[in-house]
Design a protein around this motif. Structure first.
Motif, PDB file in Angstrom:
ATOM      1  N   UNK A  31       0.816  -1.218   0.000  1.00 13.43           N
ATOM      2  CA  UNK A  31       0.000   0.000   0.000  1.00 13.43           C
ATOM      3  C   UNK A  31       0.852   1.271   0.000  1.00 13.43           C
ATOM      4  N   UNK A  32       2.155   1.145   0.186  1.00 11.94           N
ATOM      5  CA  UNK A  32       3.059   2.286   0.160  1.00 11.94           C
ATOM      6  C   UNK A  32       3.211   2.798  -1.274  1.00 11.94           C
ATOM      7  N   UNK A  37       5.959   3.897  -7.403  1.00 16.00           N
ATOM      8  CA  UNK A  37       6.899   4.847  -8.002  1.00 16.00           C
ATOM      9  C   UNK A  37       8.000   4.097  -8.744  1.00 16.00           C
ATOM     10  N   UNK A  38       8.472   3.000  -8.171  1.00 16.07           N
ATOM     11  CA  UNK A  38       9.508   2.191  -8.836  1.00 16.07           C
ATOM     12  C   UNK A  38       8.994   1.658 -10.177  1.00 16.07           C
ATOM     13  N   UNK A  77      -2.104  -2.685  -4.992  1.00 18.67           N
ATOM     14  CA  UNK A  77      -1.950  -1.555  -4.073  1.00 18.67           C
ATOM     15  C   UNK A  77      -3.293  -1.143  -3.478  1.00 18.67           C
ATOM     16  N   UNK A  78      -4.320  -1.067  -4.306  1.00 17.34           N
ATOM     17  CA  UNK A  78      -5.651  -0.694  -3.815  1.00 17.34           C
ATOM     18  C   UNK A  78      -6.176  -1.756  -2.853  1.00 17.34           C
ATOM     19  N   UNK A  79      -6.020  -3.013  -3.203  1.00 13.22           N
ATOM     20  CA  UNK A  79      -6.466  -4.103  -2.328  1.00 13.22           C
ATOM     21  C   UNK A  79      -5.715  -4.064  -0.996  1.00 13.22           C
TER      22      UNK A  79
END
Length: 90
Positions: A31-32, A37-38, A77-79
């Protein structure tokens, strides 16, 4: 059945691999923003290399590459964020 070109399938797989490796290497949760970004930095670099290799910019192909590369990282990420928020609420 050719519903997804091979290069887009590669983008799908590489995007999620970069996302998971970045999270593990930086020791950050999914979630970060750092793993995302990577993935973005790698995809932008890939598209720059495509333009340098071909000598032209293809907007449709580039957009398709971005969508394919970011698809699973965004879903994960959303999950992950939703599960984190759910645990906090309990």
């Amino acid at each position: 059945m050719h519903w997804l070109p091979a290069d887009k399938l590669t983008h799908l797989n590489v995007g999620v691999v970069i996302f998971l490796l970045a999270a593990a290497l930086f020791r950050k949760p999914l979630s970060s923003p750092l793993p995302m970004i990577a993935v973005l930095i790698c995809e932008i670099g890939n598209e720059i290399m495509d333009v340098l290799a071909t000598g032209h910019f293809n907007k449709g192909d580039t957009l398709g590459d971005f969508i394919a590369t970011l698809f699973w990282p965004v879903i994960l990420a959303v999950f992950s964020y939703a599960m984190t928020e759910r645990r906090r609420a309990i």
